[in-house]
Design a protein around this motif. Structure first.
Motif, short mmCIF file in Angstrom:
data_model
loop_
_atom_site.label_atom_id
_atom_site.label_comp_id
_atom_site.label_asym_id
_atom_site.label_seq_id
_atom_site.Cartn_x
_atom_site.Cartn_y
_atom_site.Cartn_z
N HIS A 66 7.70 -12.92 -16.25
CA HIS A 66 7.86 -12.90 -14.79
C HIS A 66 6.80 -12.03 -14.15
O HIS A 66 7.09 -10.98 -13.56
CB HIS A 66 9.27 -12.43 -14.42
CG HIS A 66 10.34 -13.33 -14.95
ND1 HIS A 66 11.62 -12.91 -15.23
CD2 HIS A 66 10.31 -14.65 -15.27
CE1 HIS A 66 12.33 -13.92 -15.70
NE2 HIS A 66 11.56 -14.98 -15.74
N VAL A 67 5.55 -12.47 -14.29
CA VAL A 67 4.41 -11.69 -13.81
C VAL A 67 4.30 -11.72 -12.29
O VAL A 67 4.89 -12.58 -11.63
CB VAL A 67 3.07 -12.20 -14.43
CG1 VAL A 67 3.09 -12.04 -15.94
CG2 VAL A 67 2.82 -13.65 -14.03
N GLN A 68 3.56 -10.75 -11.78
CA GLN A 68 3.28 -10.68 -10.34
C GLN A 68 1.78 -10.74 -10.14
O GLN A 68 1.06 -9.81 -10.55
CB GLN A 68 3.83 -9.37 -9.77
CG GLN A 68 5.35 -9.26 -9.87
CD GLN A 68 5.89 -7.89 -9.52
OE1 GLN A 68 5.19 -6.88 -9.68
NE2 GLN A 68 7.12 -7.84 -9.06
N ARG A 69 1.29 -11.83 -9.54
CA ARG A 69 -0.14 -11.95 -9.25
C ARG A 69 -0.45 -11.28 -7.91
O ARG A 69 0.19 -11.58 -6.92
CB ARG A 69 -0.57 -13.42 -9.20
CG ARG A 69 -0.44 -14.08 -10.54
CD ARG A 69 -0.99 -15.47 -10.67
NE ARG A 69 -0.59 -16.01 -11.96
CZ ARG A 69 -1.20 -15.71 -13.10
NH1 ARG A 69 -2.26 -14.95 -13.10
NH2 ARG A 69 -0.76 -16.20 -14.25
N ILE A 70 -1.41 -10.38 -7.95
CA ILE A 70 -1.73 -9.57 -6.77
C ILE A 70 -2.47 -10.40 -5.72
O ILE A 70 -3.46 -11.06 -6.04
CB ILE A 70 -2.62 -8.38 -7.18
CG1 ILE A 70 -1.85 -7.43 -8.12
CG2 ILE A 70 -3.16 -7.64 -5.95
CD1 ILE A 70 -0.76 -6.64 -7.47
N THR A 71 -1.98 -10.35 -4.49
CA THR A 71 -2.78 -10.92 -3.41
C THR A 71 -3.46 -9.80 -2.62
O THR A 71 -4.52 -10.00 -2.05
CB THR A 71 -1.93 -11.79 -2.45
OG1 THR A 71 -0.87 -10.99 -1.93
CG2 THR A 71 -1.32 -12.98 -3.18
N GLU A 72 -2.84 -8.62 -2.62
CA GLU A 72 -3.40 -7.52 -1.85
C GLU A 72 -2.78 -6.20 -2.29
O GLU A 72 -1.60 -6.16 -2.62
CB GLU A 72 -3.11 -7.75 -0.36
CG GLU A 72 -3.99 -6.97 0.57
CD GLU A 72 -3.79 -7.44 2.01
OE1 GLU A 72 -4.80 -7.75 2.65
OE2 GLU A 72 -2.64 -7.49 2.48
N VAL A 73 -3.57 -5.14 -2.29
CA VAL A 73 -3.06 -3.80 -2.53
C VAL A 73 -3.40 -2.95 -1.30
O VAL A 73 -4.55 -2.92 -0.86
CB VAL A 73 -3.68 -3.17 -3.79
CG1 VAL A 73 -3.16 -1.74 -4.00
CG2 VAL A 73 -3.38 -4.02 -5.02
N ARG A 74 -2.39 -2.30 -0.75
CA ARG A 74 -2.59 -1.48 0.45
C ARG A 74 -2.12 -0.05 0.21
O ARG A 74 -1.24 0.18 -0.61
CB ARG A 74 -1.82 -2.08 1.64
CG ARG A 74 -2.47 -3.34 2.19
CD ARG A 74 -1.67 -3.93 3.34
NE ARG A 74 -2.43 -5.00 3.95
CZ ARG A 74 -3.06 -4.90 5.13
NH1 ARG A 74 -2.98 -3.79 5.84
NH2 ARG A 74 -3.76 -5.91 5.59
N LEU A 75 -2.70 0.87 0.97
CA LEU A 75 -2.37 2.29 0.87
C LEU A 75 -1.86 2.73 2.24
O LEU A 75 -2.35 2.27 3.27
CB LEU A 75 -3.65 3.05 0.49
CG LEU A 75 -3.55 4.54 0.22
CD1 LEU A 75 -2.63 4.84 -0.96
CD2 LEU A 75 -4.96 5.10 -0.04
N ASP A 76 -0.90 3.65 2.27
CA ASP A 76 -0.36 4.07 3.57
C ASP A 76 -1.18 5.21 4.18
O ASP A 76 -2.11 5.74 3.56
CB ASP A 76 1.13 4.40 3.48
CG ASP A 76 1.41 5.77 2.91
OD1 ASP A 76 0.51 6.36 2.28
OD2 ASP A 76 2.53 6.27 3.09
N CYS A 77 -0.82 5.58 5.40
CA CYS A 77 -1.59 6.55 6.19
C CYS A 77 -1.66 7.92 5.53
O CYS A 77 -2.63 8.65 5.70
CB CYS A 77 -0.99 6.66 7.59
SG CYS A 77 0.78 7.05 7.55
#
Lengths: 161, 161
Positions: free
Chosen positions: A83-94
């Protein structure tokens, strides 16, 4: 003027993309909390933790990696279950101390077999904040609503369906 | 049989709602991480922390409360800015050590003035996991796409718009 705005916009985007991992503020334990969200539905699937190596592998492989606090080791989501998760985006918070993985989830995200790990409701109206929801709508997303419609029609079997 | 299924479903829902706060597993510091999601758009707005009192006040007032680790005190989101979060739902994850607030957000969620705290992209294709996104789509949500369309049309001013 339109062109200038777009150029500036693209420049700022490339700068923000280049901030990358050097900007992440890991805790005293070397970990940062990660929220994992399904890109398509917007559903929050799970919360886990990552160390620097987990983030590096996530970015280099395009598959979500985490650090297991209970097992004390790096793991790739779905390495045994598939049950893999393919990354569409990685974001960082403020504050740079929380990370958001936006993913395409294969199979259920939760080890209990449910689609998301947040299956337990402990409060709220489930719909509008003023409590005036005409329809119960815990997920609020199209796929969740569709699933409920299918389930209730299967149970009730209205004429013509 | 349809009726029986619905009755069982409602019973299970009421049981899960009654689990409430006694089920939450707070960390050694007495805190649990909270993911805050906008109900309408599905956007993840922020990650913060709550102690037991913050969760109790959130459930009793219908307004999101947190515990500030830097200031060492309970706070209600928007208590000074007015940018309150009205609770539509509070959920607990399978390990009972992470909480999801689903909210209606007034004004920007982030203290920097941006709509969400996750404004910085540090990786990913921004769209489909296979990198084949025909269109850049960082948010993936209808409102984000609409805002970008409006902005780009305002900049380009195509004929007939």
């Amino acid at each position: 003027m339109g062109f200038d705005n777009l150029t500036t916009c693209r420049y700022l985007l490339s700068v923000s993309e280049n901030i990358r991992l050097s900007a992440v503020r890991f805790g005293a334990d070397g970990l940062v909390p990660v929220v994992t969200q399904e890109s398509r539905s917007g559903d929050v699937l799970m919360v886990a933790y990552a160390n620097r190596e987990a983030l590096e592998r996530t970015l280099s492989t395009g598959l979500a990696h985490y650090f297991s606090r209970s097992h004390g080791r790096l793991w790739q989501k779905g390495e045994t279950s598939g049950h893999v998760q393919r990354i569409t985006e990685v974001r960082l918070d403020c504050d740079r101390d929380a990370v958001l993985y936006r993913v395409e989830q294969t199979g259920p995200a939760c080890h209990t077999g449910t689609r998301t790990c947040f299956s337990t409701v402990i409060g709220g109206t489930g719909g509008r904040a003023d409590g005036a929801a005409a329809e119960e709508d815990p997920g609020g997303h199209v796929l969740s609503r569709l699933a409920r419609t299918v389930a209730s029609r299967a149970a009730a079997r209205p004429e013509g369906s």
